[in-house]
Design an enzyme around this catalytic site. Sequence first.
Site, PDB file in Angstrom:
ATOM      1  N   HIS A 181     -65.264  -4.994 -16.477  1.00 56.77           N
ATOM      2  CA  HIS A 181     -64.789  -4.774 -15.101  1.00 56.77           C
ATOM      3  C   HIS A 181     -64.148  -6.042 -14.539  1.00 56.77           C
ATOM      4  O   HIS A 181     -63.003  -6.017 -14.064  1.00 56.77           O
ATOM      5  CB  HIS A 181     -65.974  -4.348 -14.225  1.00 56.77           C
ATOM      6  N   GLU A 182     -64.881  -7.142 -14.608  1.00 57.80           N
ATOM      7  CA  GLU A 182     -64.352  -8.400 -14.070  1.00 57.80           C
ATOM      8  C   GLU A 182     -63.174  -8.895 -14.894  1.00 57.80           C
ATOM      9  O   GLU A 182     -62.236  -9.504 -14.363  1.00 57.80           O
ATOM     10  CB  GLU A 182     -65.459  -9.454 -14.013  1.00 57.80           C
ATOM     11  N   GLU A 241     -59.337  -3.004  -7.563  1.00 52.69           N
ATOM     12  CA  GLU A 241     -60.427  -2.201  -8.110  1.00 52.69           C
ATOM     13  C   GLU A 241     -59.907  -1.088  -9.016  1.00 52.69           C
ATOM     14  O   GLU A 241     -60.592  -0.663  -9.947  1.00 52.69           O
ATOM     15  CB  GLU A 241     -61.284  -1.626  -6.988  1.00 52.69           C
ATOM     16  N   HIS A 257     -60.082  -7.381 -13.487  1.00 51.89           N
ATOM     17  CA  HIS A 257     -59.603  -8.151 -12.330  1.00 51.89           C
ATOM     18  C   HIS A 257     -58.826  -9.378 -12.796  1.00 51.89           C
ATOM     19  O   HIS A 257     -57.753  -9.705 -12.264  1.00 51.89           O
ATOM     20  CB  HIS A 257     -60.791  -8.624 -11.482  1.00 51.89           C
TER      21      HIS A 257
END
Length: 502
Positions: A268-269, A298, A272
């Site tokens: 997830h990160e 997101e 980003h």
Amino acid sequence: MNDQLKQNLKLVNETLEKAEYYEQAARTLNFDMETICPEKGMEREGDVAAFLENEAFQLQKDPAFTDAAEALYAGREELERYDRALAEALHRQYLKTKNRTPEVNHEMTRTYNRAFSVWSKAREASDFQQFLPALTDVLKAQRLDISLREGAKEDLYDNMLDDYERGLTAADLDVCFGRVKERLVPLLQKIMASKKTIRTDFLSRPVTDEQQRIFARYLLTVIGFDFTRGNFTTSEHPFTDGLGPDDARVTTHYYPTQLISSMYSIIHEGGHALFEQLQPKESHIHHLTGEKTMGMHESVSRFYENVLGRSRGFIHLIFPEMQRIFAGVLDDVTEEELYEAVNVVSPGLIRTEADEFTYAFHVIIRYELEREIAEGKAELSDLPQLWADRYESYLGIRPASDREGVLQDVHWTFGFGYFPSYCIGNMYNSMYVKEMRKSIDLDRALAEGDFASINTWMAEHVFAKADLLSPKEWIRDITGRALTPDDFLDYLEEKYTALYEL
């Protein structure tokens, strides 16, 4: 472009360059506060960060700068695309900060930084009452900030949303989230009643921090993270920060008996971070990197985490390496069992650990509570009880402590309005995945580890104009359609109907 506009543009660029030095230094300190700063050093470090952020703010309050920026906005039709976008962004910011003095700005920043320090201690003690005074100050600061804005929207919560997802309103969310509840609540009931048994026992087997660190680095490498322009470490709450043009940092958290927690937080990160690393260089040159919204961000992080990371193709790709790194832990597990386990639907209390299906309910709960607070229908002191009641209503579970309930997220230390971005992000990425599949065999690319093709498509279609367009313009530019929750809901219904053999 006439000479006066050129002079104004030069002054604006030189000022923003200086401001960005202060801002990067402040972000570096904030990163330190969330990673390795000792407890007793938190307040001082927060004050130093607030000082630096205020120095950047004061540079942009200088009359010469504001006059030049407003002149650029007045003459924006004569500017090239990126400079025109900058002029429009500075005008929006001017309206928000015109009446905010450096003194007020400094105190607001200190309020948010102190709230983080207090939240950290309150969370450790699992005591919302410790955090309540700081949260009260945060809400007061946010209300004050909005009251000082030129042209603020009538609805307080719409202003809060606008800080994170420009142009989005509570009315938009009511439509989107109403559809989510309408379609997912009955499907969740069917899933919970399904006779399909999904094996998950191996997910709680003990693993070491070092094994998880090695695996995290492997996963970042697989998805295309550039370690010459970024790095990763650990924190209480995983996050990403683009500190500068070539410095994207991500964090994760290791749990000894939650193997996939760090796995999916790092993907997830990492998503980003890819947004930061693969955005156009022009965004940095023209001081536009702050214009992409949280919903856009997101959408990308949850695209990598869920659409890609929980797919059969991705599990096929990484399964052999997982068995090697976690030797002895997954020896009796098949690839299909791992795929099913990482997609199991199991209503839980912690948003960051939520399965892909129930995640939307965690966001909707926070949205509803934020809105009730903003509208004066609930008090901050009521939040623990309201939180617990809402979880019981939507997911059939109730937190036993503040730590696993109302204190689990860091986001309220800097105000309300962020949480809806997570769910809106899912809706965005479900829309643009449809477009991606028209030119990329996504399943094949995943199974073969061809993230170069995926990342190139994302850079050209998703990242390229994120700083130039409003969210509603951006998603229409990518897909030719207006924001809709239907693609996301179709995706979940198809995937989980098959998984649970409904």
